[in-house]
Design a protein around this motif. Structure first.
Motif, mmCIF file in Angstrom:
data_model
loop_
_atom_site.group_PDB
_atom_site.id
_atom_site.type_symbol
_atom_site.label_atom_id
_atom_site.label_comp_id
_atom_site.label_asym_id
_atom_site.label_seq_id
_atom_site.Cartn_x
_atom_site.Cartn_y
_atom_site.Cartn_z
ATOM 1 N N LEU A 225 -1.468 5.127 9.672
ATOM 2 C CA LEU A 225 -0.608 4.958 8.498
ATOM 3 C C LEU A 225 -1.412 4.508 7.287
ATOM 4 O O LEU A 225 -1.225 5.013 6.166
ATOM 5 C CB LEU A 225 0.500 3.949 8.809
ATOM 6 C CG LEU A 225 1.626 4.453 9.717
ATOM 7 C CD1 LEU A 225 2.436 3.292 10.269
ATOM 8 C CD2 LEU A 225 2.538 5.408 8.957
ATOM 9 N N ILE A 226 -2.310 3.563 7.489
ATOM 10 C CA ILE A 226 -3.127 3.076 6.372
ATOM 11 C C ILE A 226 -4.076 4.168 5.896
ATOM 12 O O ILE A 226 -4.285 4.355 4.685
ATOM 13 C CB ILE A 226 -3.913 1.810 6.778
ATOM 14 C CG1 ILE A 226 -2.943 0.658 7.063
ATOM 15 C CG2 ILE A 226 -4.893 1.411 5.683
ATOM 16 C CD1 ILE A 226 -2.088 0.241 5.886
ATOM 17 N N ASN A 227 -4.637 4.938 6.825
ATOM 18 C CA ASN A 227 -5.537 6.035 6.447
ATOM 19 C C ASN A 227 -4.815 7.113 5.648
ATOM 20 O O ASN A 227 -5.429 7.828 4.850
ATOM 21 C CB ASN A 227 -6.171 6.655 7.698
ATOM 22 C CG ASN A 227 -7.222 5.756 8.328
ATOM 23 O OD1 ASN A 227 -7.782 4.892 7.651
ATOM 24 N ND2 ASN A 227 -7.463 5.921 9.610
ATOM 25 N N LYS A 228 -3.503 7.246 5.880
ATOM 26 C CA LYS A 228 -2.698 8.216 5.125
ATOM 27 C C LYS A 228 -2.116 7.624 3.854
ATOM 28 O O LYS A 228 -1.220 8.195 3.239
ATOM 29 C CB LYS A 228 -1.572 8.756 6.013
ATOM 30 C CG LYS A 228 -2.085 9.615 7.157
ATOM 31 C CD LYS A 228 -0.949 10.108 8.043
ATOM 32 C CE LYS A 228 -1.484 10.993 9.154
ATOM 33 N NZ LYS A 228 -0.438 11.478 10.069
ATOM 34 N N ASN A 229 -2.646 6.431 3.484
ATOM 35 C CA ASN A 229 -2.261 5.765 2.236
ATOM 36 C C ASN A 229 -0.788 5.356 2.192
ATOM 37 O O ASN A 229 -0.186 5.276 1.119
ATOM 38 C CB ASN A 229 -2.580 6.655 1.017
ATOM 39 C CG ASN A 229 -4.057 6.925 0.869
ATOM 40 O OD1 ASN A 229 -4.877 6.019 1.039
ATOM 41 N ND2 ASN A 229 -4.417 8.168 0.582
ATOM 42 N N GLU A 230 -0.210 5.098 3.359
ATOM 43 C CA GLU A 230 1.151 4.578 3.397
ATOM 44 C C GLU A 230 1.105 3.109 2.945
ATOM 45 O O GLU A 230 0.360 2.305 3.506
ATOM 46 C CB GLU A 230 1.723 4.665 4.813
ATOM 47 C CG GLU A 230 3.152 4.194 4.948
ATOM 48 C CD GLU A 230 4.151 5.175 4.356
ATOM 49 O OE1 GLU A 230 5.334 4.824 4.277
ATOM 50 O OE2 GLU A 230 3.743 6.287 3.978
ATOM 51 N N PRO A 231 1.860 2.730 1.921
ATOM 52 C CA PRO A 231 1.827 1.339 1.443
ATOM 53 C C PRO A 231 2.224 0.358 2.539
ATOM 54 O O PRO A 231 3.217 0.573 3.256
ATOM 55 C CB PRO A 231 2.854 1.341 0.296
ATOM 56 C CG PRO A 231 2.934 2.760 -0.144
ATOM 57 C CD PRO A 231 2.739 3.580 1.098
ATOM 58 N N ALA A 232 1.455 -0.715 2.666
ATOM 59 C CA ALA A 232 1.695 -1.686 3.735
ATOM 60 C C ALA A 232 3.085 -2.307 3.631
ATOM 61 O O ALA A 232 3.767 -2.498 4.643
ATOM 62 C CB ALA A 232 0.624 -2.770 3.702
ATOM 63 N N LEU A 233 3.521 -2.605 2.422
ATOM 64 C CA LEU A 233 4.840 -3.223 2.253
ATOM 65 C C LEU A 233 5.962 -2.257 2.631
ATOM 66 O O LEU A 233 7.021 -2.686 3.090
ATOM 67 C CB LEU A 233 5.022 -3.719 0.814
ATOM 68 C CG LEU A 233 4.271 -5.013 0.471
ATOM 69 C CD1 LEU A 233 4.351 -5.303 -1.015
ATOM 70 C CD2 LEU A 233 4.834 -6.193 1.266
ATOM 71 N N ARG A 234 5.730 -0.966 2.437
ATOM 72 C CA ARG A 234 6.735 0.013 2.852
ATOM 73 C C ARG A 234 6.811 0.079 4.377
ATOM 74 O O ARG A 234 7.891 0.224 4.953
ATOM 75 C CB ARG A 234 6.411 1.394 2.284
ATOM 76 C CG ARG A 234 7.509 2.427 2.537
ATOM 77 C CD ARG A 234 7.150 3.775 1.947
ATOM 78 N NE ARG A 234 7.032 3.708 0.504
ATOM 79 C CZ ARG A 234 6.604 4.720 -0.260
ATOM 80 N NH1 ARG A 234 6.243 5.864 0.303
ATOM 81 N NH2 ARG A 234 6.527 4.583 -1.565
ATOM 82 N N ILE A 235 5.654 -0.023 5.042
ATOM 83 C CA ILE A 235 5.637 -0.066 6.502
ATOM 84 C C ILE A 235 6.441 -1.262 6.995
ATOM 85 O O ILE A 235 7.277 -1.146 7.896
ATOM 86 C CB ILE A 235 4.185 -0.147 7.022
ATOM 87 C CG1 ILE A 235 3.396 1.108 6.640
ATOM 88 C CG2 ILE A 235 4.166 -0.352 8.539
ATOM 89 C CD1 ILE A 235 1.911 1.006 6.945
#
Length: 327
Positions: A225-235
């Motif tokens: 998820l982080i590698n795909k630039n998914e925002p941490a707060l959205r996760i």
């Protein structure tokens, strides 16, 4: 009504609506004279927009004045409020004033109440990733619009693959439309799995891995998820929503509630039939365990908002969450 307020985080659909409005009100031959896009960093942007909106259009068509990312619905000085009260009722039908913002308008302040009186307000919010029924409904709606028939299983897989990313959904549907050509046969899940860009490493799968106490899988999903630039707060927002649903269902079932509709209403689950499956998912966990996961998730959200490094912070808390569910 010549005043519009568009708000929400779904930038793609909001931009589509803005473009549609532009096409409907501007004459292409006079657009350079009658179209003003005013950014938020421009001095006195709102005042300038109001003045432009009062100016009659040149030539054919109407005038469109767009206040981009305005904060007038979040904060508004007394002087600006007075100017809004004076100007909004006077904007001629030949001029269109458009205000856009990602943030929800604050209904408590006077400027928002004024806009509610004089403007057409439209919301463009992202569907929360844990509201899977709404995501599937959106897939069906857009597939009908594009002209792609899908089986129910295919629609569910497509919704899972793209999440709440409207832009990716439309891109995938357009690709599928080219693939099927003139065929009227519904596409099945095997075709979707083959052709659609698989974004299956999503936050809901992370929640499921945590619930199962599968630390290895959960950490792998965090990295993806982080590698795909998914925002941490959205996760984290997705995890909180999912675990809150699980907790509500567990609490009500443990209290002896058997009415699936009542449980679904309390847990904000759109389809009461899902309660049976959710109950099975949390069968091996106690209410105390699920309550503890929410405490850890709120700690995680707090640390990220304080500037914690996303990957390391997520990894630490995910391990803690997996241990709670495993034990």
């Amino acid at each position: 009504m010549p005043i519009y307020l568009y708000w929400g985080e779904d930038d793609f659909t909001l931009t589509q609506a803005v473009n549609q409005l532009r096409k409907s009100v501007l004459d292409p031959n006079w657009a350079n004279f009658n179209y003003d896009k005013i950014p938020p960093d421009q001095p006195d942007a709102v005042i300038q927009g109001l003045n432009q909106a009062l100016t009659p259009p040149f030539g054919m068509g109407k005038r469109l004045v767009w206040l981009v990312e305005t904060t007038v619905c979040q904060q508004c000085s007394e002087n600006l409020l007075a100017e809004l009260e004076r100007t909004l009722p006077l904007i001629p039908e030949e001029s269109i004033l458009l205000l856009t913002t990602r943030n929800r308008p604050d209904g408590r302040i006077k400027s928002t109440k004024l806009l509610q009186k004089y403007s057409v307000i439209q919301e463009f919010s992202l569907i929360p990733p844990w509201k899977t029924e709404e995501l599937v409904q959106r897939v069906h709606a857009y597939s009908r619009e594009v002209g792609v028939k899908l089986t129910d299983a295919a629609a569910q897989l497509l919704a899972q693959s793209v999440g709440n990313d409207t832009r990716q959904l439309l891109n995938e549907l357009e690709k599928l439309q080219l693939y099927i050509g003139d065929s009227v046969k519904p596409l099945n899940e095997k075709t979707i799995a083959t052709l659609v860009t698989a974004n299956t490493q999503n936050s809901l799968q992370l929640a499921a891995a945590i619930l199962q106490g599968d630390g290895v899988k959960a950490l792998g999903l965090v990295a993806d998820l982080i590698n795909k630039n998914e925002p941490a707060l959205r996760i984290v927002a997705t995890l909180i929503g999912q675990f809150r649903t699980w907790l509500w269902v567990k609490l009500m079932v443990s209290a002896g509630e058997r009415d699936q509709k009542a449980i679904a209403t309390a847990a904000e689950v759109g389809n009461p039939k899902r309660i049976y499956f959710i109950t099975r998912e949390v069968q091996s966990l106690s209410p105390n365990q699920l309550t503890s996961t929410l405490r850890v998730l709120l700690e995680l959200e707090f640390e990220l908002k304080r500037g914690g490094e996303p990957l390391a912070t997520l990894q630490t808390k995910v391990i803690e969450l997996c241990q709670i569910c495993k034990n």
